[in-house]
Design a protein around this motif. Sequence first.
Motif, short mmCIF file in Angstrom:
data_model
loop_
_atom_site.label_atom_id
_atom_site.label_comp_id
_atom_site.label_asym_id
_atom_site.label_seq_id
_atom_site.Cartn_x
_atom_site.Cartn_y
_atom_site.Cartn_z
N LEU A 71 40.91 40.89 19.23
CA LEU A 71 41.33 41.75 20.65
C LEU A 71 40.16 41.70 21.66
CD1 LEU A 71 42.27 45.12 18.66
CD2 LEU A 71 43.63 43.34 19.54
N ILE A 72 40.65 41.28 22.92
CA ILE A 72 39.68 41.07 24.18
C ILE A 72 39.82 42.45 24.99
CG2 ILE A 72 39.63 39.68 26.26
CD1 ILE A 72 39.61 37.92 23.86
N VAL A 73 38.41 42.68 25.37
CA VAL A 73 38.35 43.95 26.16
C VAL A 73 38.43 43.35 27.67
CG1 VAL A 73 36.98 46.00 26.95
CG2 VAL A 73 37.02 45.25 24.41
N HIS A 74 39.44 43.44 28.28
CA HIS A 74 39.61 43.12 29.62
C HIS A 74 39.17 44.18 30.90
CE1 HIS A 74 40.79 40.74 33.27
NE2 HIS A 74 41.57 41.56 33.49
N PRO A 75 38.31 44.14 31.74
CA PRO A 75 38.19 45.19 32.51
C PRO A 75 39.01 45.41 33.72
CG PRO A 75 36.47 43.44 33.00
CD PRO A 75 37.26 42.99 31.87
N GLY A 76 40.40 45.34 33.29
CA GLY A 76 41.29 45.49 34.28
C GLY A 76 42.55 46.31 33.65
N ILE A 77 43.30 46.88 35.10
CA ILE A 77 44.63 47.23 34.38
C ILE A 77 45.60 46.44 33.70
CG2 ILE A 77 44.32 49.07 36.17
CD1 ILE A 77 46.25 47.39 38.01
N LYS A 78 46.66 47.28 33.29
CA LYS A 78 47.73 46.35 32.70
C LYS A 78 48.15 45.15 33.61
CE LYS A 78 50.42 48.98 29.58
NZ LYS A 78 51.76 49.81 29.11
N GLY A 79 48.42 44.14 33.02
CA GLY A 79 48.64 42.76 33.94
C GLY A 79 47.74 42.23 34.59
N ASP A 80 46.51 42.78 34.76
CA ASP A 80 45.51 42.12 35.60
C ASP A 80 44.98 41.04 34.69
OD1 ASP A 80 43.16 42.08 37.84
OD2 ASP A 80 42.10 42.00 36.03
N ARG A 81 44.56 39.82 35.34
CA ARG A 81 44.21 38.51 34.55
C ARG A 81 43.23 37.89 35.39
NH1 ARG A 81 49.08 34.96 33.39
NH2 ARG A 81 47.11 33.88 32.03
N GLY A 82 42.27 37.43 34.65
CA GLY A 82 41.33 36.71 35.58
C GLY A 82 39.68 36.77 35.24
N PRO A 83 38.73 36.03 35.68
CA PRO A 83 37.53 36.35 35.51
C PRO A 83 36.74 37.30 36.33
CG PRO A 83 37.64 34.07 36.43
CD PRO A 83 39.13 34.86 36.36
N SER A 84 37.47 37.73 37.48
CA SER A 84 36.69 38.55 38.50
C SER A 84 37.25 39.79 38.57
CB SER A 84 36.60 37.81 39.75
OG SER A 84 35.88 36.43 39.56
N ALA A 85 37.90 40.34 37.52
CA ALA A 85 38.52 41.65 37.54
C ALA A 85 37.93 42.81 38.46
CB ALA A 85 38.94 42.19 36.09
N LEU A 86 36.76 43.19 37.85
CA LEU A 86 36.13 44.22 38.83
C LEU A 86 35.74 44.00 40.29
CD1 LEU A 86 33.70 45.89 36.05
CD2 LEU A 86 35.46 47.19 37.39
N ASP A 87 35.52 42.55 40.16
CA ASP A 87 35.01 42.17 41.64
C ASP A 87 36.33 42.37 42.70
OD1 ASP A 87 33.88 40.89 39.45
OD2 ASP A 87 32.70 39.79 40.93
N TRP A 88 37.38 42.00 42.08
CA TRP A 88 38.65 42.38 43.00
C TRP A 88 38.93 43.70 43.22
CZ3 TRP A 88 39.86 38.36 46.19
CH2 TRP A 88 39.65 37.15 45.88
N ALA A 89 38.82 44.35 42.20
CA ALA A 89 39.17 45.77 42.46
C ALA A 89 38.39 46.43 43.24
CB ALA A 89 38.94 46.39 40.87
N ILE A 90 37.07 46.00 43.35
CA ILE A 90 36.05 46.71 44.27
C ILE A 90 36.56 46.21 45.66
CG2 ILE A 90 33.46 46.93 44.99
CD1 ILE A 90 32.91 46.89 42.13
N LEU A 91 36.46 44.91 45.94
CA LEU A 91 36.60 44.35 46.99
C LEU A 91 37.74 44.95 47.75
CD1 LEU A 91 35.06 42.32 48.76
CD2 LEU A 91 36.69 40.72 48.33
N ARG A 92 38.93 44.94 47.08
CA ARG A 92 40.35 45.32 47.50
C ARG A 92 40.35 47.01 47.82
NH1 ARG A 92 44.73 42.46 46.68
NH2 ARG A 92 45.83 44.33 45.65
N GLY A 93 39.51 47.72 47.33
CA GLY A 93 39.41 49.24 47.54
C GLY A 93 40.35 49.68 46.69
#
Length: 568
Positions: A71-93
């Motif tokens: 089981l992978i703990v991914h720091p993103g919402i359902k369906g989010d994928r990729g290595p910069s999950a939190l970075d995009w969430a913050i940048l996109r507000g």
Amino acid sequence: MKILLLSHAFNSLSQRLHIELKRRGHQVSVEFDINDAVTQQAVELFQPDLIVAPFLKRAIPETIWRHHTCLIVHPGIKGDRGPSALDWAILRGEPEWGVTVLQANAEMDAGDIWATVNFPMRAVSKASLYRNEVTEAALQGVLLAVERMGQESFNPEPLDYSRPDVKGCLRPLMSQADRRIDWQQDSTETVLRKIRSADGFPGVRDEILGQEVMLYDAHPAAGLRGEPGSLLGRSGQAICRATLDGAVWIGHLRDKQGPHPFKLPAMRVLGDRVADLPELADGYSDIGYEERGRVGYLHFPFYNGAMSTEQCNRLREAYVQARGRDTRVIVLMGGPDFWSNGIHLNSIEAAESPADESWANINAINDLAREIITTETHLTVSALRGNAGAGGVFLARAADQVWARDGVVLNPHYKDMGNLYGSEYWTYLLPKRVGAERARRITQGRLPMGTDEACELGLLDDHFGQDSGHFLEQLRQRADALAEGGDFDQLLQRKVQARHADELEKPLEAYRQEELERMNLNFYGFDPSYHVARYNFVYKVPKSRTPVTIAEHRDLSRRSNPDWSKAS
Ligand code: COA
């Protein structure tokens, strides 16, 4: 259940999972993701029922996920994928974000979903979100998934973008071009979002007076304005730079090409070229004091919880001032993310003589600890909203009471830093609270500790509040109760008497001298372990093996026990 934590590093999130899963009776072992063969070997040795990957930088090998539930703990919402999950969430507000626990398969982050936990976003750095909201959501998600492992009726949900609750998408690795600041066009809010999306790693690449640097530790500079992009002034070690509609403080920089290519205070990195910047009043403050009724709250949100010689000296002065006030209780607040992580290893690494600077730093933190221990006018409380490590834990213990937020992680040991002996009067403070045998186990164990265990052992006096807000609310009530309590004089008198009795038995100075003798050997002796460990820590040299303190499957003394392989 036998659970293997497979992680790039034993970071704060992995440590929290380790603590909480063990507390629930699971047998937990840790393996660093070094290479496929080593991971394979760990799986063969441990034979886990479940593999949890809280923090990975590479995919799990197919030979493992085909045969074991991973089981992978991914720091993103359902369906989010990729290595910069939190970075995009913050940048996109994004107003809301989450953590998803998903099963490893051939496609990165696209496996079946076992659990997802969302949280409202806060306007803070990526590292702060990670240590707070992400860690809490990840813990809830992993606990749910572990529970679901035991439910025959549970089937994980295949990733299906047509479902209305699957709102995420695949996003690429965020580049420096995505984060680039246009000082002529970007508002304060945009600049802050860009820097926060990259703080602690990798930072935003920028140029200041012709020098290429990475930016960290940004805060709004209220009320300041100037020519967009210009430097307006300094406050202590921080610089102030104008944006389109205001200004920001930048506390830390990294000059990748410079002689010290790691994070340091901004003024230290820019050097003489900014020596003439005017000092601005009410600027970036890493020490603050507030009073409520008869309680004084001393805040010291030092970046990453690291306390340099200069910061320790300023904090000691602020503490002595607080002690001069007509209050009854002083609460040592630390910062929102860390209470303290002890001496400032980056500043030491950058010093002309790291041994001399280590010596100065440990003496400065000791001077602060001594002021707290010998306080006879006030009751003192260390209030841990965030984690504490090494000397930071023992500095906290210098106060009469140590209270922590639920879920705080403590690392009450020094040995991982090249067998450092440690000071901060720990040889006085720790056995006094927990007894000699437990003190030995705590310091030799080299393990992170949760608040339950720390309370049971006496390292903490209490823990409460599931998040910072609840912790602060209860902290204020308790501090008021202490200050206004009918037994205040009695408590104060008892503490002063106990200190005097301790002093007669063995002077505080004697503890300090004994500790410093050992530290002197660490800093100046033949064995360079501390200097090597500090270099590796500051330069983030990847670990080449997992310590047996956490890789139980590699601990031969454990493996020779016939009960070892049975799940506890
Ligand atoms: N000095 C300078 N920087 C420090 C620091 C210290 N004492 N303690 C932590 N940091 C920095 C880390 O380098 C990291 O920097 P980053 O922003 O570039 O990533 C950041 O703080 C967070 O630390 P990290 O190790 O990622 O956090 P963690 O929660 O996973 O681990 C500790 C916490 C305390 C176990 C770990 O940071 C540690 O061992 N720190 C050193 C403690 C120490 O030996 N102090 C000296 C003796 S008193």
